[in-house]
Design an enzyme around this catalytic site. Structure first.
Site, PDB file in Angstrom:
ATOM      1  N   ALA A 123       1.852 -53.140  -4.844  1.00  0.00           N
ATOM      2  CA  ALA A 123       2.486 -52.498  -3.683  1.00  0.00           C
ATOM      3  C   ALA A 123       2.295 -50.999  -3.777  1.00  0.00           C
ATOM      4  O   ALA A 123       2.098 -50.443  -4.864  1.00  0.00           O
ATOM      5  CB  ALA A 123       3.975 -52.838  -3.638  1.00  0.00           C
ATOM      6  N   ASP A 149      21.045 -49.499   0.106  1.00  0.00           N
ATOM      7  CA  ASP A 149      19.900 -49.992   0.884  1.00  0.00           C
ATOM      8  C   ASP A 149      19.726 -51.500   0.666  1.00  0.00           C
ATOM      9  O   ASP A 149      18.689 -51.954   0.169  1.00  0.00           O
ATOM     10  CB  ASP A 149      18.636 -49.233   0.475  1.00  0.00           C
ATOM     11  CG  ASP A 149      17.490 -49.445   1.463  1.00  0.00           C
ATOM     12  OD1 ASP A 149      17.768 -49.829   2.620  1.00  0.00           O
ATOM     13  OD2 ASP A 149      16.324 -49.217   1.090  1.00  0.00           O
TER      14      ASP A 149
END
Length: 555
Positions: free
Chosen positions: A131, A286
């Site tokens: 990623a 988050d």
């Protein structure tokens, strides 16, 4: 403030992108205020861009400007107290759509940071990143001791780029303030807040410490797992964390295939969040689906601790008072709590403020809670706050944004999920914590310590007041209460009182003369009595005129 010479090239790039997406008026204002001689091509946006909304144009501009501005947009997307709903929705679409950098470069960064060869740290490490984000990219690896880990490596040169962009933003903030005046935004404060958060994200030690603290909070939990951080291999630019083998919370099909109950998983998420907020005042800010894994039928794991919220007991107490006032439809109490929080502007139109609060309370009060979207309510509340310039503590803004994210994640797992579960758990646990004898004793001890401290500081404060009095520095205070107006009122009152006393004396004196037995025998006494009554009549007329004139002048 002029743009630094070393930033001219970057400033030109930023200006060209802003002009491209129709924000040339901002650049023109900055150039004018800074006396800039930077040569920038001024071109009209193409038709496709002209058709976009302001939010869309801003999103595309931030994406093109690179990592700093993408991160800024992502942070701003959480500030519903500053921006309109349409703008927020566009900024929420910002993604770290960036290319990978060379693995060879990443390995060099790891060795420079840890001061060891890669093959002495890892038994194996993936040849390609799994990623990539604006600040760094991620690799899978196995330590020499056999543990599977995730390795985050910061992009080369990203720190200099971000610091350069932040310096430019700080230098032009004064010039751009008028552009955002309608939003009631203090641009300098916002940029300072963004700067603090971005610079923290540049230091992986900050994220590592957050994760370690979170792991300690859940060390005895049977339902929440926090991955291990390998601090010996973690530095400012490299983070080594235990790899979580589980199912992403967004992968509902796999969760159901394993026979796990989505409703129970959503409930675990809510209860863990409540514990973070109420017990520790420290929470994962988050909780989107990509940051939560399901690792067992009754166990979840959090990852990515770069964004953390902190909330103190005093702010929580204000929040609870605010909620109770809303439930009781007590508008005056709501206003009082906001005053206590220093949130209401002194120029606020309180009559309109109260009326709109009452309207919102009555609108949502009788709606079944299952039908209510917490996100919609928060959006309307923040829109109301912007209109009346209500400044909410950043702690509460972060908490509200986190609850919205949590609600979205909960509904993804369980379509029947509603804010009712969050509010019910929050209230139950809040009062449980509040009525806990241990917490009561702790609170009373703190109050006693504060009172003792105030008592100790009182002589010093009194001494300061006496010093001010001794120096005769009360002139401003006297002027502030409009002393001249007070003097005028006293003069008017004294004049009218004097005339009233003269009038009374004349009437009483003339009456005594008339009652005198010598009235018929002395012509002089008759004239004096007549003159006294005539004078009292004139004085009475003048007094009435003066009173009427005074009242008219006050209207």
């Amino acid at each position: 403030m002029r743009i630094s010479y070393r930033h001219i090239k970057r400033y030109r790039e930023i200006a060209q992108v802003m002009i491209k997406y129709g924000f040339s008026f901002i650049i023109e204002r900055i150039n004018k205020d800074n006396g800039s001689k930077v040569d920038i091509d001024s071109t009209e946006p193409v038709d496709d861009i002209k058709k976009m909304t302001s939010g869309e144009r801003l999103r595309y501009a931030l994406q093109e400007l690179g990592p700093t501005y993408v991160k800024m947009g992502q942070i701003l997307s959480t500030r519903r107290d500053l921006l309109d709903k349409d703008m927020i929705e566009e900024l929420e679409k910002l993604r770290d759509d960036v290319s990978f950098f060379e693995t060879e470069t990443a390995m060099k960064i790891i060795e420079d940071e840890i001061k060891m060869p890669v093959d002495e740290i890892f038994e194996s490490i993936s040849s390609e990143p799994i990623a990539a984000a604006s600040i760094g990219q991620v690799y899978e690896a196995t330590l020499k001791t056999g543990e599977s880990v995730i390795v985050k490596v910061q992009r080369p040169g990203i720190e200099n780029t971000i610091k350069s962009d932040l310096e430019i933003l700080k230098r032009v903030s004064d010039s751009a303030q008028d552009v955002v005046a309608d939003y009631n935004i203090n641009l300098k404060d916002v940029i300072e807040e963004l700067s603090t958060q971005l610079l923290r994200e540049l230091d992986y030690n900050y994220e590592a410490i957050n994760a370690v603290k979170m792991k300690k909070m859940f060390q005895y939990s049977e339902h929440v797992y926090i991955p291990e951080i390998y601090m010996e291999y973690t530095t400012k630019r490299v983070l080594v964390m235990e790899k979580i083998n589980g199912v992403k919370v967004s992968d509902i099909e796999t969760i159901k295939e394993k026979g796990w109950d989505p409703v129970k998983i959503a409930d675990i998420g809510v209860k863990s969040f409540i514990m973070q907020v109420l017990t520790h005042g420290f929470f994962h800010a988050d909780p989107h689906p990509g940051n939560i894994f399901v690792i067992d039928k009754e166990k979840i794991a959090y990852i990515d601790f770069g964004m953390i919220g902190i909330i103190d007991k005093k702010t929580l107490k204000h929040l609870n008072q605010f909620a109770i006032a809303c439930i009781n439809k007590d508008v005056d109490r709501i206003a009082y709590v906001l005053y206590e929080m220093d949130s209401i502007d002194e120029n606020t139109d309180m009559e309109s403020f109260r009326q709109e609060i009452m309207y919102m309370i009555h609108y949502y009060y009788d709606v079944p809670i299952e039908k209510i979207s917490f996100g919609s309510i928060i959006g309307e509340v923040f829109s109301f706050f912007r209109k009346y310039r209500v400044k909410m503590p950043s702690q509460l803004v972060t908490l509200a944004k986190t609850i919205i994210t949590l609600e979205g994640t909960g509904r993804m797992i369980n379509p029947g999920f509603s804010v009712k579960g969050i509010s019910r758990e929050f209230a139950k646990n809040y009062y449980k914590e509040s009525l806990n004898p241990k917490n009561i004793a702790k609170e009373k001890k703190q109050e006693a310590e504060e009172m003792f401290h105030d008592f100790k500081s009182m002589p010093k404060q009194i001494k300061g007041v006496l010093r001010v009095l001794e120096k005769n520095n009360l002139k401003i205070t006297i002027e502030d209460v409009k002393m001249r107006r007070i003097e005028d009122c006293l003069k008017e009152m004294t004049t009218q009182m004097s005339m009233s006393l003269v009038l009374a004396a004349l009437i009483v004196g003339s009456s005594l003369i008339i009652a005198s037995p010598n009235l018929e025998s002395s012509r002089t006494i008759k004239i004096m009595s007549f003159f006294g009554f005539f004078t009292s009549f004139i004085v009475g007329i003048l007094l009435v005129i003066d009173i009427i004139r005074t009242r008219i002048s006050k209207k």
